[in-house]
Design a protein around this motif. Structure first.
Motif, PDB file in Angstrom:
ATOM      1  N   GLU A 116      38.842  18.831 130.646  1.00  0.00           N
ATOM      2  CA  GLU A 116      39.548  18.272 129.321  1.00  0.00           C
ATOM      3  C   GLU A 116      39.130  18.501 128.044  1.00  0.00           C
ATOM      4  N   ASN A 117      38.079  18.284 127.936  1.00  0.00           N
ATOM      5  CA  ASN A 117      37.332  18.503 126.497  1.00  0.00           C
ATOM      6  C   ASN A 117      36.596  19.850 126.415  1.00  0.00           C
ATOM      7  N   SER A 167      35.831  21.951 123.994  1.00  0.00           N
ATOM      8  CA  SER A 167      34.770  22.103 122.961  1.00  0.00           C
ATOM      9  C   SER A 167      34.685  20.685 122.260  1.00  0.00           C
ATOM     10  N   LEU A 168      33.725  20.446 121.932  1.00  0.00           N
ATOM     11  CA  LEU A 168      33.452  19.089 121.285  1.00  0.00           C
ATOM     12  C   LEU A 168      33.163  19.238 119.773  1.00  0.00           C
ATOM     13  N   LEU A 169      33.816  18.025 119.286  1.00  0.00           N
ATOM     14  CA  LEU A 169      33.502  18.038 117.693  1.00  0.00           C
ATOM     15  C   LEU A 169      32.858  16.541 117.344  1.00  0.00           C
TER      16      LEU A 169
END
Lengths: 155, 155
Positions: free
Chosen positions: B5-6, B8-10
């Motif tokens: 789902e995620n 890339s991470l911010l």
DNA sequence: GTCAAATAGTTACATATGAAACTAATAGTT
DNA sequence: AACTATTAGTTTCATATGTAACTATTTGAC
């Protein structure tokens, strides 16, 4: 004869707080115009989306803490994004004052687009520095942040 | 099973534009409260005073260029400071549109107090860094400013 | 010299923002 | 349980800010 009128000299363009302010505004405005143009989101709304996407079920107060926004700004950003169909609010079952926020599917779609875009812009920006310089910058900003921390003795 | 789902991470708190914005706001607010408390000056008014003190006879447009303020903000700051008795305006004899601005004696008094105060605050702030680090910071900020410059190809 | 275009600065209007007051719910004290 | 204090969040109101329209003057083209 020395100029005794101008005891000390201040050049605004070399004044650290001024330079930081201009730099930060330039960057923020630049990035904000991206979000705005593509998705009609303000910086504040974008911040809310960023943390809600990362922590579904978060409360408004927690958003404020994570984003350095005050509660009025958070409240308004949330209201607007619910209006836009990007956010959903439930009331906590254990605490009737607390709201729990979630991205809607539409909101998640935007989130999935926006995160890489933001990281790309950051990357673009950071790539003007070497790896080493990026680490330096982090370090120096951390030190300044400590020095400027509001719970320090007044300058 | 990996979390697909995620992609890339911010993390907002590690996001460079955000960190810069928070740092800059913290510092600006901190210093602004000094000017305000002591002399009833806003940041914009203070900027106008800083450049007018350094360049008597300067025009509003030039102030805008030197302070990164837009002309409306400059106009308002000037009007308020004339009201306060800190600034004086003459019309240029060679160009009737252009104004020439000067600190009044009262304005100069404030200027003479404010400049060391500002430099002191900057010093206080900068002293959390070594000489070497201060130079580094200058350099890195310059690079970032170039990279973020508005007349660059869009990110 | 006359007229259109550009420039300096101000004003008006619409929107953004922050502080303080407010509502609703919970927690803590007796 | 009743009463006060605290917390979460919203609304109100006053002020700040930016965009666009405006006035006055100067410049440049003809």
């Amino acid at each position: 004869m020395p100029d005794i009128e101008n005891v000390s000299l201040l050049r605004l363009r070399e004044f650290l707080p001024y330079r930081l302010s201009v730099l930060s505004n330039t960057i923020s405005t630049r990035i904000a115009s991206l979000y705005d143009r593509e998705f009609g989101l303000s910086i504040w709304q974008w911040r809310v989306m960023a943390v809600t996407g990362d922590r579904p079920g978060i409360s408004a107060t927690e958003i404020g803490q994570l984003t350095a926004m005050d509660k009025v700004a958070v409240s308004r950003a949330i209201a607007a994004m619910i209006q836009m169909g990007y956010l959903e609010r439930k009331t906590s079952e254990t605490d009737g004052r607390r709201s729990q926020l979630f991205l809607t599917p539409a909101g998640r779609d935007v989130y999935e687009l926006i995160v890489p875009m933001a990281l790309g812009a950051e990357q673009e920006l950071a790539s003007s520095l070497t790896e080493e310089e990026q680490k330096q910058l982090e370090r120096l900003m951390g030190k300044l942040a400590d020095a400027a921390s509001p719970d320090r003795p007044l300058w």
